[in-house]
Design a protein around this motif. Structure first.
Motif, short mmCIF file in Angstrom:
data_model
loop_
_atom_site.label_atom_id
_atom_site.label_comp_id
_atom_site.label_asym_id
_atom_site.label_seq_id
_atom_site.Cartn_x
_atom_site.Cartn_y
_atom_site.Cartn_z
N THR A 52 0.83 -1.21 0.00
CA THR A 52 0.00 0.00 0.00
C THR A 52 0.87 1.26 0.00
O THR A 52 0.53 2.24 -0.65
N SER A 53 2.01 1.21 0.71
CA SER A 53 2.92 2.36 0.71
C SER A 53 3.55 2.55 -0.67
O SER A 53 3.73 3.68 -1.13
N PHE A 54 3.87 1.43 -1.32
CA PHE A 54 4.45 1.49 -2.66
C PHE A 54 3.46 2.13 -3.64
O PHE A 54 3.82 3.04 -4.40
N THR A 55 2.20 1.69 -3.61
CA THR A 55 1.23 2.26 -4.55
C THR A 55 0.92 3.71 -4.21
O THR A 55 0.68 4.52 -5.10
N ARG A 56 0.99 4.08 -2.93
CA ARG A 56 0.80 5.48 -2.54
C ARG A 56 1.94 6.33 -3.12
O ARG A 56 1.70 7.44 -3.61
N GLN A 57 3.17 5.81 -3.06
CA GLN A 57 4.30 6.54 -3.65
C GLN A 57 4.11 6.72 -5.15
O GLN A 57 4.42 7.79 -5.69
N LEU A 58 3.61 5.69 -5.82
CA LEU A 58 3.34 5.83 -7.25
C LEU A 58 2.39 7.00 -7.49
O LEU A 58 2.62 7.83 -8.38
N GLN A 59 1.32 7.07 -6.70
CA GLN A 59 0.35 8.15 -6.86
C GLN A 59 0.97 9.51 -6.56
O GLN A 59 0.76 10.48 -7.29
N LEU A 60 1.75 9.59 -5.47
CA LEU A 60 2.37 10.85 -5.09
C LEU A 60 3.34 11.37 -6.16
O LEU A 60 3.48 12.58 -6.34
N TRP A 61 4.00 10.45 -6.87
CA TRP A 61 4.93 10.84 -7.92
C TRP A 61 4.24 11.05 -9.27
O TRP A 61 4.88 11.32 -10.27
N GLY A 62 2.91 10.94 -9.30
CA GLY A 62 2.16 11.26 -10.52
C GLY A 62 1.94 10.11 -11.47
O GLY A 62 1.49 10.33 -12.61
N PHE A 63 2.22 8.87 -11.04
CA PHE A 63 1.92 7.72 -11.89
C PHE A 63 0.42 7.52 -11.94
O PHE A 63 -0.27 7.72 -10.94
N LYS A 64 -0.07 7.13 -13.09
CA LYS A 64 -1.50 6.85 -13.27
C LYS A 64 -1.68 5.37 -13.56
O LYS A 64 -0.90 4.78 -14.31
#
Length: 97
Positions: A58-70
């Motif tokens: 969940t932290s990994f996917t949150r980082q993806l979102q924070l860095w602008g990955f869609k």
């Protein structure tokens, strides 16, 4: 002249370039997005080597979102992750993220 700090996208790019993880996480053939094949192996094997700590999915996917990955919803790339500055073979673009 400080030391170069590797950002989340830079480290993720390194993981994706490693052939030993291609069954865990890999680029799609066009190289514009990537897909996670094995969440457990990603968290237990690949990410700790590059991020120097235990990482929850969940932290990994949150980082993806924070860095602008869609997350791609529509076929044929559904389930993959995309960022316009995150492309196979072009790690230097991650510096602009």
């Amino acid at each position: 002249p400080g030391r170069d700090i590797k950002t989340f996208p830079m480290k993720l790019h390194e993981v994706l370039e490693r052939l030993e993880y291609k069954k865990v996480i890999s680029w799609l053939p066009h190289g514009r997005s990537f897909v996670i094949h094995d969440q457990h192996a990603l968290i237990s094997e690949a990410l700790p080597r590059f991020f120097n700590k235990a990482v929850k999915y969940t932290s990994f996917t949150r980082q993806l979102q924070l860095w602008g990955f869609k997350r791609v919803i529509k076929n044929p790339d559904a389930g993959s992750y995309f960022h316009q500055l995150f492309l196979r073979g072009k790690p230097e673009l991650t510096k602009r993220m």
